[in-house]
Design a protein around this motif. Structure first.
Motif, short mmCIF file in Angstrom:
data_model
loop_
_atom_site.label_atom_id
_atom_site.label_comp_id
_atom_site.label_asym_id
_atom_site.label_seq_id
_atom_site.Cartn_x
_atom_site.Cartn_y
_atom_site.Cartn_z
N THR A 42 0.84 -1.19 0.00
CA THR A 42 0.00 0.00 0.00
C THR A 42 0.89 1.25 0.00
N ALA A 43 0.55 2.18 -0.86
CA ALA A 43 1.33 3.43 -0.94
C ALA A 43 1.16 4.23 0.34
N PRO A 44 2.24 4.75 0.87
CA PRO A 44 2.13 5.61 2.05
C PRO A 44 1.37 6.90 1.72
N LYS A 45 0.86 7.51 2.74
CA LYS A 45 0.16 8.78 2.57
C LYS A 45 1.12 9.80 1.94
N LEU A 46 0.58 10.55 1.02
CA LEU A 46 1.34 11.61 0.37
C LEU A 46 0.36 12.75 0.14
N ASP A 47 0.43 13.78 0.94
CA ASP A 47 -0.50 14.91 0.88
C ASP A 47 0.30 16.15 1.23
N LEU A 48 0.71 16.89 0.21
CA LEU A 48 1.62 18.02 0.41
C LEU A 48 1.21 19.22 -0.43
N PRO A 49 1.75 20.39 -0.08
CA PRO A 49 1.44 21.59 -0.88
C PRO A 49 2.01 21.48 -2.29
N ARG A 50 1.27 22.02 -3.23
CA ARG A 50 1.73 22.02 -4.63
C ARG A 50 2.84 23.05 -4.78
N LEU A 51 3.78 22.71 -5.62
CA LEU A 51 4.87 23.61 -5.96
C LEU A 51 4.56 24.32 -7.28
N ASP A 52 3.86 23.63 -8.15
CA ASP A 52 3.57 24.14 -9.49
C ASP A 52 2.25 24.91 -9.57
N ALA A 53 1.48 24.89 -8.52
CA ALA A 53 0.17 25.55 -8.51
C ALA A 53 -0.20 25.81 -7.05
N SER A 54 -1.37 26.40 -6.83
CA SER A 54 -1.81 26.63 -5.46
C SER A 54 -2.51 25.38 -4.94
N GLY A 55 -2.66 25.31 -3.64
CA GLY A 55 -3.37 24.20 -3.03
C GLY A 55 -2.47 23.04 -2.68
N ARG A 56 -3.10 21.91 -2.44
CA ARG A 56 -2.39 20.69 -2.05
C ARG A 56 -2.73 19.59 -3.04
N LEU A 57 -1.92 18.55 -3.02
CA LEU A 57 -2.20 17.37 -3.84
C LEU A 57 -2.04 16.16 -2.94
N SER A 58 -3.04 15.31 -2.98
CA SER A 58 -3.03 14.08 -2.20
C SER A 58 -2.99 12.89 -3.14
N LEU A 59 -2.13 11.94 -2.85
CA LEU A 59 -2.09 10.71 -3.63
C LEU A 59 -3.45 10.02 -3.59
#
Length: 178
Positions: A42-59
């Motif tokens: 199972t992929a670990p949690k990945l939820d971080l701020p975007r560098l290329d745009a605003s907001g966050r991205l969650s796997l």
């Protein structure tokens, strides 16, 4: 002198307590090691701020899609060597529903954004300023690339070092079949 001993003993006991807590609550070997052994995890949690745009991205928001996760740093020579190749592969597979996600760490935002522009990286990129995700993923150096199937599982292969187009496509096909 007695106060110094008490302080030293307290510090040692505190460090010992942290070690015991880490062993008891640690995540064990990172994903990279398990995948290198041929396991699907199972992929670990990945939820971080975007560098290329605003907001966050969650796997988790990408569940149902094949995802290629590429860890990199702007000053890393092997990362620079693979950057255009990874970006071109991302563009080639985008229409087939494969999503690439870059994970940048240990960089200033300006250096990381300059890297994205210089190497034509136009896929979503998130920022892990101090590399907190590296341990969970088992990242020991950069670049490193992982393949996530539609069910949110990391599948072999795990690429440690610069990724060739052939290796990227082999990983994508494996994730699509999983």
């Amino acid at each position: 002198m007695k106060i110094v001993r008490v302080v030293v003993v307290a510090a040692v006991l505190g460090l010992l307590g942290l070690l015991v807590w880490d062993v008891a609550h640690g995540t064990g070997p990172g994903v990279a090691q398990k995948v290198d052994e041929g396991k699907i995890v199972t992929a670990p949690k990945l939820d971080l701020p975007r560098l290329d745009a605003s907001g966050r991205l969650s796997l988790a928001s990408l569940r149902g899609k094949v995802v290629v996760v590429n860890f990199w740093e702007s000053y890393c020579i092997p990362c620079k060597e693979e950057a255009r190749r990874v970006a071109a592969t991302a563009r080639a597979w985008k229409q087939k529903g494969v999503v690439f996600v870059g994970v940048n760490a240990f960089d200033t935002k300006s250096a990381a954004r300059a890297y994205l522009r210089r190497y034509g990286v136009d896929y979503p990129t998130i920022r892990d300023g101090v590399g907190n995700t590296f341990g969970r993923w088992g990242v020991t150096g950069v670049p490193e690339t992982f393949f996530i199937d539609r069910h949110g599982r990391v599948v072999p292969p795990h690429i440690a070092g610069p990724a060739s187009r052939k290796d990227l496509e082999r990983g994508i096909r494996r994730a699509l079949q999983s």
